[in-house]
Design a protein around this motif. Structure first.
Motif, PDB file in Angstrom:
ATOM      1  N   SER A  97      43.456  27.448  62.183  1.00 10.06           N
ATOM      2  CA  SER A  97      44.021  27.560  60.832  1.00 10.06           C
ATOM      3  C   SER A  97      42.966  28.015  59.839  1.00 10.06           C
ATOM      4  O   SER A  97      43.221  28.903  59.005  1.00 10.06           O
ATOM      5  N   ALA A  98      41.775  27.424  59.920  1.00  9.91           N
ATOM      6  CA  ALA A  98      40.708  27.795  58.993  1.00  9.91           C
ATOM      7  C   ALA A  98      40.230  29.224  59.240  1.00  9.91           C
ATOM      8  O   ALA A  98      40.061  30.013  58.301  1.00  9.91           O
ATOM      9  N   ILE A  99      40.021  29.568  60.515  1.00  9.53           N
ATOM     10  CA  ILE A  99      39.487  30.894  60.845  1.00  9.53           C
ATOM     11  C   ILE A  99      40.487  31.987  60.503  1.00  9.53           C
ATOM     12  O   ILE A  99      40.124  33.030  59.937  1.00  9.53           O
ATOM     13  N   LEU A 100      41.758  31.780  60.827  1.00  4.37           N
ATOM     14  CA  LEU A 100      42.764  32.810  60.563  1.00  4.37           C
ATOM     15  C   LEU A 100      43.006  32.985  59.070  1.00  4.37           C
ATOM     16  O   LEU A 100      43.262  34.100  58.611  1.00  4.37           O
ATOM     17  N   SER A 101      42.924  31.906  58.305  1.00  4.80           N
ATOM     18  CA  SER A 101      43.050  32.038  56.844  1.00  4.80           C
ATOM     19  C   SER A 101      41.873  32.810  56.280  1.00  4.80           C
ATOM     20  O   SER A 101      42.035  33.676  55.407  1.00  4.80           O
ATOM     21  N   LEU A 102      40.658  32.499  56.772  1.00  7.20           N
ATOM     22  CA  LEU A 102      39.480  33.239  56.330  1.00  7.20           C
ATOM     23  C   LEU A 102      39.562  34.699  56.755  1.00  7.20           C
ATOM     24  O   LEU A 102      39.213  35.604  55.979  1.00  7.20           O
ATOM     25  N   LEU A 103      40.046  34.938  57.973  1.00  5.96           N
ATOM     26  CA  LEU A 103      40.201  36.308  58.452  1.00  5.96           C
ATOM     27  C   LEU A 103      41.188  37.086  57.586  1.00  5.96           C
ATOM     28  O   LEU A 103      40.949  38.260  57.254  1.00  5.96           O
ATOM     29  N   THR A 104      42.282  36.441  57.201  1.00  4.81           N
ATOM     30  CA  THR A 104      43.249  37.092  56.321  1.00  4.81           C
ATOM     31  C   THR A 104      42.617  37.462  54.991  1.00  4.81           C
ATOM     32  O   THR A 104      42.819  38.569  54.462  1.00  4.81           O
ATOM     33  N   MET A 144      47.171  27.895  52.428  1.00  4.89           N
ATOM     34  CA  MET A 144      47.626  28.647  53.592  1.00  4.89           C
ATOM     35  C   MET A 144      47.084  28.039  54.879  1.00  4.89           C
ATOM     36  O   MET A 144      47.805  27.903  55.878  1.00  4.89           O
ATOM     37  N   ALA A 145      45.813  27.631  54.883  1.00  7.22           N
ATOM     38  CA  ALA A 145      45.221  27.005  56.062  1.00  7.22           C
ATOM     39  C   ALA A 145      45.922  25.689  56.391  1.00  7.22           C
ATOM     40  O   ALA A 145      46.171  25.379  57.561  1.00  7.22           O
ATOM     41  N   CYS A 146      46.251  24.910  55.367  1.00  5.22           N
ATOM     42  CA  CYS A 146      46.960  23.651  55.592  1.00  5.22           C
ATOM     43  C   CYS A 146      48.339  23.902  56.182  1.00  5.22           C
ATOM     44  O   CYS A 146      48.788  23.187  57.098  1.00  5.22           O
ATOM     45  N   MET A 147      49.037  24.930  55.694  1.00  9.26           N
ATOM     46  CA  MET A 147      50.353  25.249  56.220  1.00  9.26           C
ATOM     47  C   MET A 147      50.262  25.713  57.677  1.00  9.26           C
ATOM     48  O   MET A 147      51.062  25.308  58.527  1.00  9.26           O
ATOM     49  N   LEU A 148      49.277  26.563  57.980  1.00 12.17           N
ATOM     50  CA  LEU A 148      49.116  27.030  59.355  1.00 12.17           C
ATOM     51  C   LEU A 148      48.785  25.870  60.291  1.00 12.17           C
ATOM     52  O   LEU A 148      49.257  25.820  61.430  1.00 12.17           O
ATOM     53  N   PHE A 149      47.969  24.928  59.812  1.00 14.46           N
ATOM     54  CA  PHE A 149      47.621  23.763  60.636  1.00 14.46           C
ATOM     55  C   PHE A 149      48.866  22.937  60.944  1.00 14.46           C
ATOM     56  O   PHE A 149      49.084  22.511  62.085  1.00 14.46           O
ATOM     57  N   ALA A 150      49.700  22.705  59.926  1.00 19.18           N
ATOM     58  CA  ALA A 150      50.930  21.944  60.146  1.00 19.18           C
ATOM     59  C   ALA A 150      51.870  22.682  61.097  1.00 19.18           C
ATOM     60  O   ALA A 150      52.511  22.065  61.967  1.00 19.18           O
ATOM     61  N   LEU A 151      51.972  24.004  60.956  1.00 18.44           N
ATOM     62  CA  LEU A 151      52.792  24.793  61.867  1.00 18.44           C
ATOM     63  C   LEU A 151      52.279  24.698  63.296  1.00 18.44           C
ATOM     64  O   LEU A 151      53.062  24.528  64.240  1.00 18.44           O
ATOM     65  N   CYS A 152      50.964  24.819  63.468  1.00 17.64           N
ATOM     66  CA  CYS A 152      50.377  24.745  64.814  1.00 17.64           C
ATOM     67  C   CYS A 152      50.616  23.373  65.436  1.00 17.64           C
ATOM     68  O   CYS A 152      50.942  23.265  66.627  1.00 17.64           O
ATOM     69  N   LEU A 153      50.442  22.308  64.653  1.00 20.01           N
ATOM     70  CA  LEU A 153      50.702  20.968  65.173  1.00 20.01           C
ATOM     71  C   LEU A 153      52.158  20.813  65.598  1.00 20.01           C
ATOM     72  O   LEU A 153      52.447  20.298  66.688  1.00 20.01           O
ATOM     73  N   ALA A 204      66.412  23.057  51.588  1.00 24.58           N
ATOM     74  CA  ALA A 204      65.807  24.347  51.927  1.00 24.58           C
ATOM     75  C   ALA A 204      65.114  24.959  50.715  1.00 24.58           C
ATOM     76  O   ALA A 204      64.039  25.556  50.837  1.00 24.58           O
ATOM     77  N   ARG A 205      65.705  24.799  49.540  1.00 22.74           N
ATOM     78  CA  ARG A 205      65.101  25.319  48.313  1.00 22.74           C
ATOM     79  C   ARG A 205      63.783  24.599  48.017  1.00 22.74           C
ATOM     80  O   ARG A 205      62.807  25.218  47.598  1.00 22.74           O
ATOM     81  N   ILE A 206      63.751  23.296  48.261  1.00 24.49           N
ATOM     82  CA  ILE A 206      62.523  22.535  48.032  1.00 24.49           C
ATOM     83  C   ILE A 206      61.420  22.994  48.985  1.00 24.49           C
ATOM     84  O   ILE A 206      60.273  23.220  48.591  1.00 24.49           O
ATOM     85  N   LEU A 207      61.778  23.173  50.255  1.00 21.57           N
ATOM     86  CA  LEU A 207      60.796  23.603  51.250  1.00 21.57           C
ATOM     87  C   LEU A 207      60.301  25.017  50.972  1.00 21.57           C
ATOM     88  O   LEU A 207      59.154  25.346  51.273  1.00 21.57           O
ATOM     89  N   ALA A 208      61.172  25.856  50.406  1.00 17.34           N
ATOM     90  CA  ALA A 208      60.806  27.244  50.146  1.00 17.34           C
ATOM     91  C   ALA A 208      60.011  27.422  48.864  1.00 17.34           C
ATOM     92  O   ALA A 208      59.426  28.489  48.653  1.00 17.34           O
ATOM     93  N   THR A 209      59.977  26.400  48.032  1.00 13.26           N
ATOM     94  CA  THR A 209      59.265  26.515  46.755  1.00 13.26           C
ATOM     95  C   THR A 209      58.054  25.593  46.659  1.00 13.26           C
ATOM     96  O   THR A 209      57.243  25.758  45.755  1.00 13.26           O
ATOM     97  N   ASN A 210      57.941  24.644  47.562  1.00  8.10           N
ATOM     98  CA  ASN A 210      56.831  23.683  47.527  1.00  8.10           C
ATOM     99  C   ASN A 210      56.181  23.633  48.897  1.00  8.10           C
ATOM    100  O   ASN A 210      56.748  23.079  49.843  1.00  8.10           O
ATOM    101  N   VAL A 211      54.995  24.216  49.023  1.00  2.60           N
ATOM    102  CA  VAL A 211      54.354  24.299  50.325  1.00  2.60           C
ATOM    103  C   VAL A 211      53.961  22.923  50.846  1.00  2.60           C
ATOM    104  O   VAL A 211      53.972  22.675  52.054  1.00  2.60           O
ATOM    105  N   TRP A 212      53.647  21.981  49.939  1.00  6.69           N
ATOM    106  CA  TRP A 212      53.273  20.636  50.398  1.00  6.69           C
ATOM    107  C   TRP A 212      54.473  19.900  50.968  1.00  6.69           C
ATOM    108  O   TRP A 212      54.332  19.098  51.902  1.00  6.69           O
ATOM    109  N   ALA A 213      55.663  20.175  50.443  1.00  2.00           N
ATOM    110  CA  ALA A 213      56.873  19.600  51.025  1.00  2.00           C
ATOM    111  C   ALA A 213      57.094  20.145  52.435  1.00  2.00           C
ATOM    112  O   ALA A 213      57.458  19.395  53.351  1.00  2.00           O
ATOM    113  N   LEU A 214      56.858  21.451  52.622  1.00  2.00           N
ATOM    114  CA  LEU A 214      56.975  22.038  53.950  1.00  2.00           C
ATOM    115  C   LEU A 214      55.952  21.439  54.900  1.00  2.00           C
ATOM    116  O   LEU A 214      56.261  21.131  56.057  1.00  2.00           O
ATOM    117  N   ILE A 215      54.727  21.257  54.435  1.00  2.00           N
ATOM    118  CA  ILE A 215      53.683  20.683  55.277  1.00  2.00           C
ATOM    119  C   ILE A 215      54.062  19.272  55.710  1.00  2.00           C
ATOM    120  O   ILE A 215      53.921  18.894  56.880  1.00  2.00           O
TER     121      ILE A 215
END
Length: 243
Positions: A97-104, A144-153, A204-215
Protein backbone atom coordinates in the motif's frame (compact mmCIF):
# COMPACT_ATOMS: atom_id res chain seq x y z
CA UNK A 1 7.24 -18.73 13.92
CA UNK A 2 9.91 -16.11 13.17
CA UNK A 3 11.38 -18.32 10.43
CA UNK A 4 7.96 -18.84 8.87
CA UNK A 5 7.23 -15.10 9.11
CA UNK A 6 10.49 -14.18 7.35
CA UNK A 7 10.04 -16.83 4.68
CA UNK A 8 6.48 -15.80 3.86
CA UNK A 9 7.23 -12.07 3.97
CA UNK A 10 10.20 -12.38 1.61
CA UNK A 11 8.17 -14.54 -0.77
CA UNK A 12 5.30 -12.03 -0.76
CA UNK A 13 7.70 -9.14 -1.35
CA UNK A 14 9.14 -10.94 -4.37
CA UNK A 15 5.70 -11.13 -5.94
CA UNK A 16 5.18 -7.48 -5.00
CA UNK A 17 8.39 -6.59 -6.83
CA UNK A 18 7.03 -8.29 -9.96
CA UNK A 19 3.81 -6.28 -9.63
CA UNK A 20 5.74 -3.02 -9.26
CA UNK A 21 7.88 -3.86 -12.29
CA UNK A 22 4.74 -4.42 -14.38
CA UNK A 23 3.21 -1.15 -13.18
CA UNK A 24 6.42 0.69 -14.04
CA UNK A 25 6.64 -0.93 -17.44
CA UNK A 26 3.08 0.02 -18.42
CA UNK A 27 3.59 3.82 -18.68
CA UNK A 28 6.93 3.36 -20.42
CA UNK A 29 5.37 1.15 -23.10
CA UNK A 30 2.42 3.50 -23.48
CA UNK A 31 4.74 6.47 -23.88
CA UNK A 32 6.67 4.67 -26.62
CA UNK A 33 3.46 3.65 -28.38
CA UNK A 34 2.02 7.16 -28.27
CA UNK A 35 5.34 8.67 -29.37
CA UNK A 36 5.14 6.68 -32.60
CA UNK A 37 1.47 7.55 -33.08
CA UNK A 38 0.89 10.56 -35.28
CA UNK A 39 -2.50 11.36 -33.71
CA UNK A 40 -2.96 13.43 -30.57
CA UNK A 41 -4.55 10.63 -28.60
CA UNK A 42 -3.77 10.17 -24.92
CA UNK A 43 -4.21 7.35 -22.43
CA UNK A 44 -4.83 7.13 -18.69
CA UNK A 45 -3.37 4.45 -16.43
CA UNK A 46 -5.63 3.80 -13.45
CA UNK A 47 -5.05 0.20 -12.39
CA UNK A 48 -2.94 0.53 -9.22
CA UNK A 49 -5.79 -0.14 -6.81
CA UNK A 50 -7.31 -2.92 -8.92
CA UNK A 51 -4.02 -4.72 -9.42
CA UNK A 52 -3.12 -4.48 -5.73
CA UNK A 53 -6.43 -6.03 -4.66
CA UNK A 54 -6.10 -8.85 -7.20
CA UNK A 55 -2.53 -9.43 -6.00
CA UNK A 56 -3.73 -9.58 -2.37
CA UNK A 57 -6.54 -11.99 -3.29
CA UNK A 58 -4.08 -14.32 -5.05
CA UNK A 59 -1.71 -14.13 -2.08
CA UNK A 60 -4.52 -15.04 0.31
CA UNK A 61 -5.62 -17.99 -1.82
CA UNK A 62 -2.14 -19.30 -2.53
CA UNK A 63 -0.13 -19.07 0.68
CA UNK A 64 -2.15 -20.27 3.67
CA UNK A 65 -2.27 -23.98 2.88
CA UNK A 66 1.46 -24.08 2.18
CA UNK A 67 2.24 -22.14 5.35
CA UNK A 68 0.22 -24.58 7.48
CA UNK A 69 2.15 -27.46 5.93
CA UNK A 70 5.45 -25.64 6.40
CA UNK A 71 4.61 -24.80 9.99
CA UNK A 72 3.82 -28.46 10.62
CA UNK A 73 7.27 -29.38 9.29
CA UNK A 74 8.86 -26.74 11.52
CA UNK A 75 7.11 -28.22 14.53
CA UNK A 76 4.87 -25.19 14.99
CA UNK A 77 1.39 -25.37 16.38
CA UNK A 78 -1.49 -24.78 14.00
CA UNK A 79 -2.20 -21.45 15.73
CA UNK A 80 1.41 -20.24 15.34
CA UNK A 81 1.56 -21.27 11.68
CA UNK A 82 -1.76 -19.59 10.90
CA UNK A 83 -0.99 -16.31 12.63
CA UNK A 84 2.56 -16.29 11.31
CA UNK A 85 1.14 -16.48 7.80
CA UNK A 86 -1.49 -13.81 8.54
CA UNK A 87 0.99 -11.39 10.12
CA UNK A 88 3.52 -11.76 7.30
CA UNK A 89 0.82 -11.19 4.67
CA UNK A 90 -0.44 -8.17 6.61
CA UNK A 91 3.08 -6.74 6.64
CA UNK A 92 3.37 -7.36 2.89
CA UNK A 93 -0.01 -5.65 2.31
CA UNK A 94 1.13 -2.63 4.33
CA UNK A 95 4.36 -2.43 2.32
CA UNK A 96 2.44 -2.77 -0.95
CA UNK A 97 0.00 0.00 0.00
CA UNK A 98 2.77 2.43 0.91
CA UNK A 99 4.98 1.60 -2.09
CA UNK A 100 2.17 1.69 -4.65
CA UNK A 101 0.87 5.01 -3.32
CA UNK A 102 4.39 6.45 -3.51
CA UNK A 103 4.80 4.99 -6.99
CA UNK A 104 1.55 6.63 -8.09
CA UNK A 105 2.75 9.97 -6.74
CA UNK A 106 6.11 9.67 -8.53
CA UNK A 107 4.53 8.71 -11.85
CA UNK A 108 2.03 11.55 -11.56
CA UNK A 109 4.87 14.01 -10.99
CA UNK A 110 6.73 12.62 -14.01
CA UNK A 111 3.68 12.77 -16.28
CA UNK A 112 2.09 15.95 -14.92
CA UNK A 113 3.11 18.07 -17.90
CA UNK A 114 0.25 19.40 -20.00
CA UNK A 115 2.07 18.03 -23.05
CA UNK A 116 2.19 14.52 -21.62
CA UNK A 117 -0.08 12.08 -23.41
CA UNK A 118 0.04 9.56 -20.55
CA UNK A 119 -1.93 10.26 -17.37
CA UNK A 120 -1.55 8.22 -14.19
CA UNK A 121 -4.46 8.02 -11.76
CA UNK A 122 -5.95 5.66 -9.19
CA UNK A 123 -9.45 4.69 -8.15
CA UNK A 124 -9.01 6.78 -5.00
CA UNK A 125 -8.54 9.91 -7.09
CA UNK A 126 -11.60 9.15 -9.22
CA UNK A 127 -13.88 8.66 -6.20
CA UNK A 128 -12.48 10.85 -3.42
CA UNK A 129 -10.09 13.27 -5.09
CA UNK A 130 -10.08 15.66 -8.01
CA UNK A 131 -9.90 13.47 -11.10
CA UNK A 132 -8.66 16.42 -13.18
CA UNK A 133 -6.02 17.61 -10.72
CA UNK A 134 -3.13 15.33 -11.69
CA UNK A 135 -0.77 15.43 -8.73
CA UNK A 136 -2.72 15.33 -5.45
CA UNK A 137 -1.85 16.94 -2.10
CA UNK A 138 0.42 14.81 0.12
CA UNK A 139 -2.40 14.02 2.55
CA UNK A 140 -4.41 12.41 -0.24
CA UNK A 141 -1.62 9.92 -0.89
CA UNK A 142 -1.66 8.98 2.81
CA UNK A 143 -5.40 8.39 2.64
CA UNK A 144 -4.91 6.49 -0.60
CA UNK A 145 -2.37 4.21 1.10
CA UNK A 146 -4.80 3.56 3.96
CA UNK A 147 -7.56 2.69 1.50
CA UNK A 148 -5.30 0.33 -0.46
CA UNK A 149 -4.22 -1.36 2.79
CA UNK A 150 -7.84 -1.92 3.81
CA UNK A 151 -8.65 -3.27 0.33
CA UNK A 152 -5.67 -5.64 0.43
CA UNK A 153 -6.64 -6.91 3.89
CA UNK A 154 -10.25 -7.47 2.86
CA UNK A 155 -9.44 -9.28 -0.38
CA UNK A 156 -6.44 -11.13 1.07
CA UNK A 157 -8.39 -12.49 4.04
CA UNK A 158 -11.30 -13.35 1.76
CA UNK A 159 -8.84 -15.40 -0.28
CA UNK A 160 -7.71 -17.19 2.90
CA UNK A 161 -11.33 -17.96 3.78
CA UNK A 162 -11.97 -19.36 0.31
CA UNK A 163 -8.88 -21.56 0.28
CA UNK A 164 -9.66 -22.97 3.72
CA UNK A 165 -13.28 -23.62 2.74
CA UNK A 166 -12.19 -25.56 -0.34
CA UNK A 167 -9.55 -27.42 1.71
CA UNK A 168 -12.14 -28.69 4.18
CA UNK A 169 -14.57 -29.98 1.53
CA UNK A 170 -14.59 -33.16 -0.52
CA UNK A 171 -14.68 -33.10 -4.31
CA UNK A 172 -18.47 -32.80 -4.51
CA UNK A 173 -18.48 -30.06 -1.89
CA UNK A 174 -15.83 -28.14 -3.83
CA UNK A 175 -17.93 -28.27 -6.98
CA UNK A 176 -21.06 -27.17 -5.12
CA UNK A 177 -19.22 -24.32 -3.37
CA UNK A 178 -17.49 -23.17 -6.57
CA UNK A 179 -20.69 -23.14 -8.64
CA UNK A 180 -22.64 -21.60 -5.77
CA UNK A 181 -20.14 -18.79 -5.32
CA UNK A 182 -20.15 -18.09 -9.05
CA UNK A 183 -23.95 -17.95 -9.18
CA UNK A 184 -24.14 -15.80 -6.06
CA UNK A 185 -21.54 -13.28 -7.24
CA UNK A 186 -22.74 -13.21 -10.84
CA UNK A 187 -26.51 -13.43 -10.38
CA UNK A 188 -27.64 -13.47 -6.77
CA UNK A 189 -25.66 -10.52 -5.44
CA UNK A 190 -26.58 -8.09 -8.26
CA UNK A 191 -30.27 -9.06 -7.95
CA UNK A 192 -30.15 -8.70 -4.17
CA UNK A 193 -28.47 -5.30 -4.47
CA UNK A 194 -31.12 -4.21 -6.98
CA UNK A 195 -33.96 -5.27 -4.68
CA UNK A 196 -32.37 -3.56 -1.68
CA UNK A 197 -31.28 -0.47 -3.60
CA UNK A 198 -33.73 1.90 -1.82
CA UNK A 199 -32.16 0.98 1.51
CA UNK A 200 -28.59 0.85 0.16
CA UNK A 201 -28.49 4.28 -1.45
CA UNK A 202 -27.64 6.20 1.70
CA UNK A 203 -24.92 3.77 2.92
CA UNK A 204 -23.46 3.68 -0.60
CA UNK A 205 -23.44 7.49 -0.70
CA UNK A 206 -21.60 7.60 2.63
CA UNK A 207 -19.00 5.10 1.45
CA UNK A 208 -18.55 6.98 -1.83
CA UNK A 209 -18.02 10.34 -0.15
CA UNK A 210 -16.08 9.42 3.00
CA UNK A 211 -12.94 7.35 2.51
CA UNK A 212 -12.62 6.65 6.25
CA UNK A 213 -16.10 5.14 6.25
CA UNK A 214 -15.03 2.88 3.38
CA UNK A 215 -11.85 1.92 5.22
CA UNK A 216 -13.84 1.02 8.37
CA UNK A 217 -16.31 -0.98 6.24
CA UNK A 218 -13.49 -2.93 4.58
CA UNK A 219 -11.72 -3.59 7.88
CA UNK A 220 -14.90 -4.98 9.41
CA UNK A 221 -15.30 -7.40 6.52
CA UNK A 222 -11.60 -8.27 6.69
CA UNK A 223 -12.07 -9.22 10.36
CA UNK A 224 -15.10 -11.36 9.47
CA UNK A 225 -13.21 -13.16 6.70
CA UNK A 226 -10.18 -13.71 8.95
CA UNK A 227 -12.33 -15.12 11.74
CA UNK A 228 -13.98 -17.50 9.29
CA UNK A 229 -10.61 -18.61 7.93
CA UNK A 230 -9.33 -19.30 11.45
CA UNK A 231 -12.44 -21.27 12.44
CA UNK A 232 -11.96 -23.45 9.36
CA UNK A 233 -8.20 -23.79 9.82
CA UNK A 234 -8.13 -24.62 13.53
CA UNK A 235 -9.49 -28.14 12.99
CA UNK A 236 -8.49 -28.74 9.38
CA UNK A 237 -6.42 -31.83 8.64
CA UNK A 238 -2.99 -30.87 7.26
CA UNK A 239 -3.19 -32.47 3.83
CA UNK A 240 -0.42 -33.00 1.34
CA UNK A 241 0.10 -30.53 -1.51
CA UNK A 242 -1.55 -32.94 -3.97
CA UNK A 243 -4.86 -32.75 -2.08
Amino acid sequence: MKALFRYRLLDDLKSLAALIAALLLAPILLSLMLATNSTNSSMTINGTGAFSTIWALVIGIAVLRGDLRLGNQFGLSRRSAFWGSVLSCTAAFAAASAILSLLTAILQVIYQSDNSRVKVMDIYQFVYGNSAAGVMPAWDYVRMACMLFALCLCFGFFGMLCTMAFWRLNKLGKWVLGVGMGLFLGVGLPNLANRLSPWLQRPARILATNVWALIAFLLIWAAVFLLGAWLLARRAAIKSAAK
